[in-house]
Scaffold this active site. Structure first.
Site, short mmCIF file in Angstrom:
data_model
loop_
_atom_site.label_atom_id
_atom_site.label_comp_id
_atom_site.label_asym_id
_atom_site.label_seq_id
_atom_site.Cartn_x
_atom_site.Cartn_y
_atom_site.Cartn_z
N HIS A 252 -5.83 -5.71 3.69
CA HIS A 252 -4.79 -4.70 3.86
C HIS A 252 -4.30 -4.66 5.30
O HIS A 252 -5.10 -4.41 6.21
CB HIS A 252 -5.35 -3.32 3.48
CG HIS A 252 -5.67 -3.20 2.01
ND1 HIS A 252 -5.03 -2.30 1.20
CD2 HIS A 252 -6.53 -3.89 1.21
CE1 HIS A 252 -5.49 -2.43 -0.04
NE2 HIS A 252 -6.40 -3.38 -0.06
N CYS B 167 0.85 -1.19 0.00
CA CYS B 167 0.00 0.00 0.00
C CYS B 167 0.89 1.25 0.00
O CYS B 167 1.76 1.39 0.84
CB CYS B 167 -0.88 -0.04 1.25
SG CYS B 167 -1.40 1.55 1.86
N GLU B 168 0.63 2.13 -0.96
CA GLU B 168 1.50 3.31 -1.07
C GLU B 168 1.20 4.35 0.00
O GLU B 168 1.99 5.26 0.22
CB GLU B 168 1.40 3.92 -2.46
CG GLU B 168 0.07 4.56 -2.80
CD GLU B 168 0.04 5.10 -4.22
OE1 GLU B 168 0.86 4.67 -5.05
OE2 GLU B 168 -0.82 5.95 -4.50
N HIS B 169 0.08 4.22 0.67
CA HIS B 169 -0.25 5.20 1.71
C HIS B 169 0.42 4.90 3.04
O HIS B 169 0.67 5.81 3.81
CB HIS B 169 -1.77 5.27 1.91
CG HIS B 169 -2.51 5.66 0.68
ND1 HIS B 169 -3.67 5.04 0.26
CD2 HIS B 169 -2.23 6.60 -0.25
CE1 HIS B 169 -4.07 5.60 -0.87
NE2 HIS B 169 -3.22 6.53 -1.20
N HIS B 170 0.64 3.62 3.30
CA HIS B 170 1.18 3.24 4.62
C HIS B 170 2.43 2.38 4.55
O HIS B 170 2.99 2.01 5.58
CB HIS B 170 0.10 2.49 5.42
CG HIS B 170 -1.15 3.27 5.62
ND1 HIS B 170 -2.26 3.12 4.82
CD2 HIS B 170 -1.45 4.24 6.51
CE1 HIS B 170 -3.21 3.96 5.22
NE2 HIS B 170 -2.74 4.65 6.24
N CYS C 158 -2.65 -2.41 6.64
CA CYS C 158 -2.82 -1.08 7.21
C CYS C 158 -4.20 -0.93 7.85
O CYS C 158 -4.38 -0.11 8.75
CB CYS C 158 -2.57 0.02 6.18
SG CYS C 158 -3.60 -0.08 4.72
N GLN D 11 -4.99 -0.61 -4.51
CA GLN D 11 -5.61 -1.79 -5.12
C GLN D 11 -6.39 -1.47 -6.41
O GLN D 11 -6.38 -2.25 -7.35
CB GLN D 11 -6.52 -2.45 -4.08
CG GLN D 11 -6.97 -3.84 -4.49
CD GLN D 11 -7.87 -4.48 -3.44
OE1 GLN D 11 -7.61 -4.37 -2.25
NE2 GLN D 11 -8.92 -5.13 -3.89
ZN LIG Z 1 -2.79 1.56 3.47
#
Ligand SMILES: [Zn+2]
Length: 180
Positions: A140, A71-74, A142, A112
């Site tokens: 996920h 995941c690129e956010h976390h 995250c 995703q």
């Molecule tokens: Zn994430």
């Protein structure tokens, strides 16, 4: 990269000279090189000519391709299954190649939704079929690691191109076949 990992560990007040941590930056660098290896892969190299002429236009489905992505956010993993379907237009590709296409885009920083679209567009480009459908079902970390109430939630994303987008009955057939 090892310096960045050392900075991260140091940030939490940990002792980098501790036995268990001393080689961690080196190990993490190796792991990340693998996890991000999709950036240096090329579609042509993956396919490597494994495209074959085939008569007929019956739907081809490969289901339950395992995927592991970040995941690129976390910067935490998400993982699950990818189902790919296409309707040929004279050309088919080796089944293992579809899994490798999925890996190529999964081994990057991702969300995703985009992952499903990138896989679908790659299959479209390689085979020029009548249509491509990609569904990803993933969990996920995250979400799972941060709240008990979210531990069992699974995210489902899809990308439908060509015939799968235009014809509801084609889409329905794909959905029925992957849920068997
Ligand atoms: Zn994430």
């Amino acid at each position: 990269m090892q310096e960045a990992i050392r900075a991260l560990i140091r940030h939490f007040g940990e002792d980098l000279s501790r036995e268990g941590l001393i080689k961690t930056p080196e190990r993490v660098e190796k792991v990340w090189a693998h996890l991000m290896s999709g950036y240096t892969m090329k579609l042509d190299d993956i396919i490597n000519g494994a495209i074959f002429d085939a008569p007929g236009d019956d739907m081809v489905i490969v289901k339950d391709i395992e995927i592991y992505s970040m995941c690129e956010h976390h910067l935490l993993p998400f993982f699950g299954k990818c189902h790919i379907g296409y309707i040929p237009q004279g050309k088919i590709v080796g089944v293992s190649k579809l899994a490798r296409i999925a890996d190529m885009y999964a081994r990057r920083l991702q969300v995703q939704e985009r992952l499903a679209h990138e896989i679908a567009r790659a299959v479209m480009k390689v085979l020029e079929p009548q249509g491509v459908a990609v569904i990803i079902e993933a969990r996920h970390l995250c979400m799972m690691m941060r709240g008990v109430e979210k531990q069992n939630s699974e995210m489902r994303t899809s990308a439908m191109l060509g015939a799968f987008r235009k014809r509801p009955e084609t889409r329905a057939e794909f959905m029925a076949l992957i849920s068997k």
